[in-house]
Design an enzyme around this catalytic site. Structure first.
Site, PDB file in Angstrom:
ATOM      1  N   GLU A 433       0.787  -1.228   0.026  1.00 50.44           N
ATOM      2  CA  GLU A 433       0.040  -0.036   0.102  1.00 50.44           C
ATOM      3  C   GLU A 433       0.814   1.201   0.069  1.00 50.44           C
ATOM      4  O   GLU A 433       0.721   2.107   0.892  1.00 50.44           O
ATOM      5  CB  GLU A 433      -1.021  -0.052   1.150  1.00 50.44           C
ATOM      6  CG  GLU A 433      -1.952  -1.145   1.266  1.00 50.44           C
ATOM      7  CD  GLU A 433      -3.049  -1.247   2.216  1.00 50.44           C
ATOM      8  OE1 GLU A 433      -2.956  -0.303   3.164  1.00 50.44           O
ATOM      9  OE2 GLU A 433      -3.737  -1.991   2.235  1.00 50.44           O
ATOM     10  N   GLU A 509      -3.979  -9.263   0.906  1.00 50.63           N
ATOM     11  CA  GLU A 509      -4.401  -8.761   2.089  1.00 50.63           C
ATOM     12  C   GLU A 509      -5.927  -8.968   2.223  1.00 50.63           C
ATOM     13  O   GLU A 509      -6.648  -8.357   1.294  1.00 50.63           O
ATOM     14  CB  GLU A 509      -3.979  -7.573   2.612  1.00 50.63           C
ATOM     15  CG  GLU A 509      -3.453  -7.377   3.834  1.00 50.63           C
ATOM     16  CD  GLU A 509      -2.929  -6.028   4.330  1.00 50.63           C
ATOM     17  OE1 GLU A 509      -1.804  -5.499   3.866  1.00 50.63           O
ATOM     18  OE2 GLU A 509      -3.467  -5.273   5.152  1.00 50.63           O
TER      19      GLU A 509
HETATM   20  C1  GAL Z   1      -3.944  -2.622   5.643  1.00 46.03           C
HETATM   21  C2  GAL Z   1      -2.521  -2.452   5.804  1.00 46.03           C
HETATM   22  C3  GAL Z   1      -1.945  -3.177   6.845  1.00 46.03           C
HETATM   23  C4  GAL Z   1      -2.855  -3.030   8.121  1.00 46.03           C
HETATM   24  C5  GAL Z   1      -4.236  -3.553   7.674  1.00 46.03           C
HETATM   25  C6  GAL Z   1      -5.377  -3.190   8.884  1.00 46.03           C
HETATM   26  O1  GAL Z   1      -4.300  -1.421   4.782  1.00 46.03           O
HETATM   27  O2  GAL Z   1      -1.607  -2.905   4.675  1.00 46.03           O
HETATM   28  O3  GAL Z   1      -0.560  -3.037   7.430  1.00 46.03           O
HETATM   29  O4  GAL Z   1      -2.859  -1.681   8.406  1.00 46.03           O
HETATM   30  O5  GAL Z   1      -4.920  -2.400   6.685  1.00 46.03           O
HETATM   31  O6  GAL Z   1      -6.752  -3.574   8.412  1.00 46.03           O
END
Ligand code: GAL
Length: 821
Positions: A433, A509
């Protein structure tokens, strides 16, 4: 760790090389002195460190606390989460005192070093952070990124006699340098390596398997040689040993060195035993270099033989078989141990993930410890090794962007060279991100980084975790990355698939569902960003963040579309820091709630939801919530069942609440979980009977309302300990009634003593609001449970553990600590 097969660990700081040893390596674990704060001339030979603390490395200076909201208080807008206005952020990086300066010093002796014919290196597996390294009072080098492995040639600063060399390290963690708890200090191992002057350098071999079939595999081995003149002829003999240690291939080549090109050999392995998560077979290549008939160096590399393919529209294939990543994201901290690396603790984390059915890990958002990569090779877990959370644009005021321009290439080179022979590593990730994804020049930065990975390792593809879907689809960023990884935004997958040239989408993710183990809130409803008065998230697994989703969205994408490659769930374990949604003025929250497993390593309900879908080897039949709802008699307490069976019937004290069938769903939740939303509470027995499609009984599970708390249970997670001074034994501690039922709302304090050949190491209860310190031998159970960690001493023998709590019968357990080899 493949390069460390010759490691000999001495526990005294005295090391002698015999004349025949070509190379030797040892880790500097004991004898360190540490002090927090700036020290003028902390590297000086004259400095008196008497008052400094004695520590062993790996060491995390911050994990001993105390927790305090002022340790990491920030007034910021987390733009990444869409915030526009600054607010008071508490516990964002764990609420622990990791910021500031720390100094470490240690001495080591070597046998007489002949600097004309030998070279000495110091290797740091990782140092948090901005490391300045000194030897014998002189500056050796600097390495800013806290997560990477780096090394320096210290030959010209070594005492010629080899004796009493002083290594000093200054570390500094700036405020707002991280988005989670980074740990602090020499939290990974430090090694000294002595090699002949002409030698195979650190990470100097590169093994690929350009052709893999069931009949045979071709193995290409490139071997670099340092400090030899152009045109010299060398002979190299490489022997490949199979997973059982049998010689299966051998080749000798004599080659002239030219233009710094490595020596290159092709070997073949007949009927290879292929590496996969289910069959983690490892081969090793032993290379011997001879010059003018004399052996001058030798080197050993562990590798695996496997075929990795990403096929448009069809997905990811391993050894010719299609599969979807059943992956989890893991931060590097080890809960109550902080960031300090411990092999037993990492092995436990990985085993818990494997038992759930996970087959892959994303090392979010940085380079992992070498111990983790080696364990993934051996235990069978595929790795996405990630490098950065920031490139040239900031996420945190003092984040990696300060170093990006000068250090990104060096950091990527070290990462890729370090792990490019590891069978578990399936792909590289150049970032998570990164705000750069939306900048007009963003694709150039991405290309620069991707090209470095390709140059250092042409055999693997590169990905990045992208969250700004519109930007990256419109500006070409996603199209030029080998594998398009998306973070959340499941509703955009189809569009991404249609617009991208790869015709494939990876969930780099997913999830970010939040829950606290053993906590259930009413009414039970699906909602994002829910804040409860008790600062806990409900374990009915229906709460998530406004940017994220519930697990079922990701299961359905994997099940319904061949072009999805599976997912990496956020996260396998809870980690210190990022206490979303309790991160804005919500102290004492200081640890995440995203985990399927809590900070103590105890599975939450959500673990069994993933297990019911991912692990096809075991029966899953898990009931939630607990059945101790005194005061809610007659009111509804919804009951969910996570099971691999297609349907089940629920009974309260023998009365049927009806059958639920995953085949008859009106929502994605009903497709993957069995839910009875109206169950009038009545103390007693909750029983579930599972059926197959034809209505045949497949399994049964019962839980009871627990009676009065009666005694403590101390359940070991392992049979024995190894007396190496580092091995750990984990115990589940529970408050139970007379019949042994967990008392699920008990919160009393338990205290511990450990006698014999073991030490009390830590305790954790998984409560994200608990400010109790992990290294003190007492803690409150969280909803009836906690985890005790006991460390082996270096002597074999009995270890006796006692747990006591007011009003309960104590528990005693004896464990045998076995001699280490
Ligand atoms: C994402 C990020 C992670 C964590 C996660 C929590 O956007 O890449 O590091 O912050 O959100 O939901």
């Amino acid at each position: 760790m493949k390069n460390y097969s010759l490691i000999i660990i001495f526990f005294l700081s005295l090391f002698r090389l015999s004349a025949q040893d070509l190379r030797q390596e040892f880790s500097l674990k004991e004898g360190w002195k540490f002090t927090k704060g700036e020290v003028q001339n902390g590297e000086s030979l004259q400095m008196d460190e008497e008052e400094w603390q004695s520590v062993t490395v790996p060491h995390d200076w911050a994990i001993y606390g105390p927790f305090d909201e002022n340790n990491d208080l920030q007034v910021v807008a987390v733009t990444q989460n869409g915030e526009k206005v600054a607010s008071r952020k508490t516990g964002r990086t764990g609420g622990l005192p990791y910021m500031g300066i720390g100094w470490y010093r240690n001495t080591f002796d070597l046998a007489t070093i002949d600097t004309a014919s030998q070279r000495v290196f110091v290797i740091f597996d990782g140092a948090m952070s901005e490391a300045n390294v000194f030897l014998n009072g002189q500056k050796v080098g600097f390495w800013p990124y806290g997560y990477n492995t780096f090394y320096f040639d210290i030959t010209d600063k070594i005492n010629q006699s080899g004796e009493e060399n002083l290594l000093a390290v200054r570390l500094e963690n700036k405020e707002q340098s991280s988005r989670w708890y980074p740990g602090a200090g020499l939290y990974r191992n430090v090694h000294i390596l002595v090699v002949p002057k002409v030698h195979i350098p650190i990470w100097g071999t590169y093994i690929t398997t350009p052709f893999v079939s069931e009949e045979y595999a071709s193995v290409n081995i490139k071997t670099e040689i340092s400090n030899i003149q152009e045109g010299e002829a060398l002979s190299i003999t490489t022997r490949i040993l199979d997973p059982q240690g049998q010689l299966v291939s051998q080749k000798t080549n004599t080659q002239k060195l030219s233009h710094g090109r490595p020596l290159e050999q092709y070997l073949t392995v007949e009927v290879p035993e292929l590496w996969s998560p289910e069959t983690p077979h490892l081969y090793s290549a032993h290379s011997v270099i001879e010059f003018q008939g004399k052996k001058i160096d030798e080197y050993s590399t562990t590798f695996g033989i496997r075929k990795v393919e990403f096929i448009a529209d069809k997905g990811f294939f391993l050894n010719g078989q299609p599969r979807k990543f059943k992956g989890v994201n893991l931060h590097h901290d080890l809960g109550p141990l902080g960031a300090a690396v411990n092999t037993a603790a990492i092995r436990r984390q990985l085993q818990i993930m494997k038992d759930m059915g996970a087959d892959a890990i994303r090392t979010s958002h940085n380079m992992p410890a070498p111990e983790l990569v080696q364990l993934c090779d051996e235990m069978g877990l595929m790795l996405m090794v990630e490098s950065f959370d920031e490139w040239d644009r900031a996420k945190s005021a003092n984040g990696y962007h300060r170093f990006f321009e000068d250090w990104a290439e060096k950091d990527l080179v070290n990462m890729v060279r370090h792990y490019r022979n590891n069978a578990s590593v399936i792909m590289w990730s150049i970032g998570n991100e990164v705000p750069t994804q939306c900048s007009p020049e963003g694709y150039k930065v991405a290309k620069y980084l991707q090209d470095i990975c390709h140059r250092e390792d042409p055999s693997r593809l590169v990905t990045a975790g992208m969250d700004q879907v519109s930007c990256v689809l419109d500006n070409g960023f996603a199209a030029m990355i080998d594998i398009a990884g998306f973070n959340y935004r499941t509703h955009r997958y189809q569009e991404a698939y249609e617009r991208l040239p790869h015709s494939l989408v990876l969930g780099s993710e997913t999830g970010s569902t939040v829950s606290s183990r053993g906590v259930y809130h009413f009414p039970v409803e699906k909602a994002s960003q829910v804040l409860h008065e008790d600062h806990q998230s409900s374990s009915y697994d229906l709460e998530y963040c406004y940017w994220s989703n519930l697990p079922e969205d990701d299961f359905a994408l994997a099940d319904d579309f061949p072009w999805t490659m599976g997912q990496f769930v956020w996260t396998g374990f809870d980690y210190l820091g990022e206490p979303t949604p309790y991160d804005t003025d919500a102290w004492p929250n200081h640890s995440s709630m995203f985990g399927m497993v809590d900070l103590a390593g105890i599975p939450k309900d959500r673990y069994y939801l993933y297990q019911s879908i991912w692990n096809t080897e075991v029966e899953t039949l898990h009931i939630l919530p607990h059945w101790n709802w005194e005061g809610r008699e007659g009111e509804s307490v919804p009951v969910f069942v996570y099971t691999n069976h297609p349907k089940a019937e629920l009974f309260v004290n023998g009365e049927s609440m009806g059958i639920r069938d995953k085949g008859e769903y009106n929502s994605l939740q009903e497709r993957y979980r069995l839910m009875w939303m109206e169950v009038p509470y009545q103390a007693g027995e909750l029983r579930v009977i599972a059926y197959d499609e034809n209505g045949e009984k497949m399994g049964e599970k019962t839980i009871h309302t627990a009676g009065k708390p009666d005694h403590l249970l101390l359940q070991p997670e392992q049979e024995s300990l190894i007396a190496d001074g580092e091995d750990l034994a984990f115990f589940r501690v529970q408050v139970v009634d007379k019949e042994g039922n967990l008392c699920p709302v008990d919160q009393r304090e338990v205290s511990f003593s450990v006698a014999g050949e073991g030490l009390f190491r830590a305790v954790a209860n998984g409560d994200p609001t608990s400010l109790e310190l992990f290294h003190l031998p007492q803690m409150k159970v969280f909803n009836g449970q906690l985890t005790l960690v006991v460390q082996a001493s270096k002597l074999p023998g009995e270890v006796k553990i006692t747990a006591k709590a007011k009003g309960l019968k104590s528990a005693v357990y004896s464990l045998h600590s076995q001699p280490s080899e």
